[in-house]
Design a protein around this motif. Structure first.
Motif, PDB file in Angstrom:
ATOM      1  N   ASP A 290     -23.272-110.755 -19.910  1.00  0.00           N
ATOM      2  CA  ASP A 290     -24.272-109.885 -20.535  1.00  0.00           C
ATOM      3  C   ASP A 290     -25.458-109.560 -19.606  1.00  0.00           C
ATOM      4  OD1 ASP A 290     -22.795-108.956 -22.578  1.00  0.00           O
ATOM      5  OD2 ASP A 290     -23.809-110.520 -24.102  1.00  0.00           O
ATOM      6  N   ALA A 291     -25.533-109.974 -18.407  1.00  0.00           N
ATOM      7  CA  ALA A 291     -26.824-109.689 -17.639  1.00  0.00           C
ATOM      8  C   ALA A 291     -26.733-108.515 -16.872  1.00  0.00           C
ATOM      9  CB  ALA A 291     -26.906-111.021 -16.818  1.00  0.00           C
ATOM     10  N   GLY A 292     -27.218-107.890 -16.706  1.00  0.00           N
ATOM     11  CA  GLY A 292     -27.219-106.335 -15.956  1.00  0.00           C
ATOM     12  C   GLY A 292     -28.444-105.944 -15.111  1.00  0.00           C
ATOM     13  N   VAL A 293     -28.150-104.773 -14.413  1.00  0.00           N
ATOM     14  CA  VAL A 293     -29.120-103.785 -13.873  1.00  0.00           C
ATOM     15  C   VAL A 293     -28.839-102.561 -14.582  1.00  0.00           C
ATOM     16  CG1 VAL A 293     -29.663-102.929 -11.755  1.00  0.00           C
ATOM     17  CG2 VAL A 293     -28.807-105.024 -11.676  1.00  0.00           C
ATOM     18  N   HIS A 294     -30.230-102.112 -15.249  1.00  0.00           N
ATOM     19  CA  HIS A 294     -30.218-100.863 -15.794  1.00  0.00           C
ATOM     20  C   HIS A 294     -29.709 -99.483 -15.135  1.00  0.00           C
ATOM     21  CE1 HIS A 294     -31.189 -98.178 -18.847  1.00  0.00           C
ATOM     22  NE2 HIS A 294     -32.174 -97.851 -18.196  1.00  0.00           N
ATOM     23  N   LYS A 295     -28.788 -98.682 -15.771  1.00  0.00           N
ATOM     24  CA  LYS A 295     -28.349 -97.534 -15.114  1.00  0.00           C
ATOM     25  C   LYS A 295     -29.078 -96.668 -14.507  1.00  0.00           C
ATOM     26  CE  LYS A 295     -26.642 -95.433 -19.473  1.00  0.00           C
ATOM     27  NZ  LYS A 295     -28.125 -95.225 -20.037  1.00  0.00           N
ATOM     28  N   ASN A 296     -30.263 -96.270 -15.257  1.00  0.00           N
ATOM     29  CA  ASN A 296     -31.191 -95.281 -14.588  1.00  0.00           C
ATOM     30  C   ASN A 296     -32.328 -95.925 -13.736  1.00  0.00           C
ATOM     31  OD1 ASN A 296     -29.689 -93.898 -16.289  1.00  0.00           O
ATOM     32  ND2 ASN A 296     -31.118 -93.748 -17.996  1.00  0.00           N
ATOM     33  N   GLN A 297     -32.384 -97.164 -13.752  1.00  0.00           N
ATOM     34  CA  GLN A 297     -33.721 -97.737 -12.751  1.00  0.00           C
ATOM     35  C   GLN A 297     -33.191 -99.097 -12.533  1.00  0.00           C
ATOM     36  OE1 GLN A 297     -35.789 -98.507 -10.898  1.00  0.00           O
ATOM     37  NE2 GLN A 297     -37.810 -97.329 -11.450  1.00  0.00           N
ATOM     38  N   ALA A 298     -32.840 -99.103 -11.386  1.00  0.00           N
ATOM     39  CA  ALA A 298     -32.230-100.452 -10.831  1.00  0.00           C
ATOM     40  C   ALA A 298     -33.334-101.570 -10.658  1.00  0.00           C
ATOM     41  CB  ALA A 298     -31.446-100.304  -9.386  1.00  0.00           C
ATOM     42  N   LEU A 299     -34.665-101.146 -10.826  1.00  0.00           N
ATOM     43  CA  LEU A 299     -35.712-102.426 -10.642  1.00  0.00           C
ATOM     44  C   LEU A 299     -35.777-103.209 -12.141  1.00  0.00           C
ATOM     45  CD1 LEU A 299     -37.880-103.254  -8.870  1.00  0.00           C
ATOM     46  CD2 LEU A 299     -39.573-101.343  -9.664  1.00  0.00           C
ATOM     47  N   VAL A 300     -34.860-102.525 -12.903  1.00  0.00           N
ATOM     48  CA  VAL A 300     -34.986-103.090 -14.450  1.00  0.00           C
ATOM     49  C   VAL A 300     -33.752-103.953 -14.639  1.00  0.00           C
ATOM     50  CG1 VAL A 300     -35.219-102.870 -16.887  1.00  0.00           C
ATOM     51  CG2 VAL A 300     -36.515-101.314 -15.122  1.00  0.00           C
ATOM     52  N   LEU A 301     -33.804-105.484 -14.887  1.00  0.00           N
ATOM     53  CA  LEU A 301     -32.707-106.218 -15.352  1.00  0.00           C
ATOM     54  C   LEU A 301     -32.627-106.379 -16.656  1.00  0.00           C
ATOM     55  CD1 LEU A 301     -32.847-109.243 -12.827  1.00  0.00           C
ATOM     56  CD2 LEU A 301     -32.056-106.872 -12.586  1.00  0.00           C
ATOM     57  N   VAL A 302     -31.404-106.281 -17.306  1.00  0.00           N
ATOM     58  CA  VAL A 302     -31.440-106.027 -18.840  1.00  0.00           C
ATOM     59  C   VAL A 302     -30.232-107.231 -19.442  1.00  0.00           C
ATOM     60  CG1 VAL A 302     -31.830-103.637 -18.886  1.00  0.00           C
ATOM     61  CG2 VAL A 302     -29.456-104.459 -18.669  1.00  0.00           C
TER      62      VAL A 302
END
Ligand code: EPU
Length: 338
Positions: A290-302
């Protein structure tokens, strides 16, 4: 004022990870804040919680957590062209920006929709789309934790830098910011649209002479298209800072990646977008549990739902390692990790 024990912090951090506070108290006034500080058990560390939007909790907090819920916005002084507006630390940042735009007070419009509270904004000198908090900051009030004395910090006292201030350095953990006052314009606003995305958005809408509201709306639209809403998808904005490298590192890097975007800060200092480095390292849009890297801005972890803080931290460290191995550049977290 009620002190709770083993309080869940899931709804107090925008990553929405599970973590418990040993003690938790929410304060609504400065008197309550002082009272809470006086009640802190001596062997327990203090933890000040604002909007919870710039932190990652990787474990339970064995601490005395004070949630700063100080509210209020006040117009202090108005001249022909300027106004001093004071907001208490617990005001939501975006609500405060909207208040200013509704009153036609200019200067904060580029900082629309940044998550978090007013009181934590100076600590990292929040910034977006060519504007930083320091550009309109007048002063802030703070309480010294050890003495409970109130102190005023002017702009010079705060030693602001890129995502940085004295409150992250020499004075870390020593003061609690209780209010922030901004000097804003009431006419002939200095509109700042030099940031490419804003210009594009305004042209798209056929706006030639944008008002501060137009700029705010453009910023809101850009942010909504790139950055996830923490209420829907847990995140903490930019997870990493954009690295600033020296000339030798920059030259090596450019040889390898001639197409990389960069900003020249000085002839010997170059800022490279961490989002680009992370995307280049193959992480954009990737998900690990469930930990990820945002699809539109790689600087944002989600947090896609049930990621633990530890899992997000492991992903961050993995990204840091891969970016360094591939590009020779070390990226540092922007969020505070506990
Ligand atoms: N880029 C990529 N891939 C990505 C993301 C970005 O290639 O996945 C490239 C873009 O194409 C562009 C460059 O990187 O060339 C810069 O991207 P962007 O304009 O999105 O800004 P940023 O440098 O990634 C910074 C702030 C943001 C702020 C924006 C806009 C930091 C750490 N982040 O991001 O702040 O909104 O500029 O001003 O300085 C925050 O702090 O939480 C935050 C969101």
């Amino acid at each position: 004022m009620r002190i709770e024990e083993n309080k869940s912090l899931k709804n107090y951090n925008t990553f929405q990870v599970v973590s418990k506070a040993r003690y938790f108290v929410s304060v609504n006034t400065i008197a309550e804040l002082k009272q809470a500080l006086a009640h802190k058990p001596s062997n327990t560390p203090l933890f000040i919680l604002g909007g919870g939007s710039n932190m990652l909790l990787t474990k339970d907090l064995d601490a005395f957590v004070i949630h700063l819920n100080l509210k209020g916005i006040e117009v202090l002084e108005k001249t022909n062209s300027e106004v001093l507006v004071k907001a208490m630390a617990g005001e939501n940042w975006h609500n405060f920006v909207q208040f200013c735009i509704d009153k036609n007070f200019g200067g904060l419009e580029n900082l629309s929709l940044i998550p978090g509270n007013v009181g934590t904004a100076p600590i990292q000198n929040i910034g977006a789309y060519g504007v930083e908090l320091k550009d309109t900051f007048s002063h802030c009030t703070a309480i010294e934790i050890e003495t409970l004395q109130e102190k005023v910090f002017t702009k010079t006292n705060c030693d602001f830098g890129y995502r940085n201030s004295i409150f992250k350095n020499e004075l870390k953990g020593k003061y609690i910011i209780t209010s922030v006052t901004f000097k804003l314009s009431t006419k002939e606003h200095k509109i700042s649209t030099s940031y490419g995305d804003i210009q594009r958005k305004l042209i798209e809408k056929n706006i030639e002479n944008p008002s501060i509201k137009d700029v705010a709306n453009a910023v809101i639209a850009i942010r909504q298209s790139k950055l996830p809403d923490p209420k829907k998808l847990g995140n903490s904005g930019s997870f990493f800072k954009n690295p600033i490298v020296d000339l030798a590192t920059f030259q090596d890097f450019r040889k390898k990646f001639p197409d990389a975007p960069f900003y020249e800060i000085s002839p010997t200092q170059f800022k490279i977008p961490a989002g680009w480095l992370i995307e280049k390292s193959g992480f954009k849009g990737k998900r690990f549990g469930d930990a990820g890297v945002h699809k539109n801005q790689a600087l944002v972890l989600v947090n896609h739902g049930n990621a633990t803080g530890q899992e997000i931290w492991e992903l961050a460290m993995n990204i840091q390692k891969k970016v360094l191995a591939l590009t020779g550049i070390f990226i540092e977290p922007e969020v505070n990790v506990f």
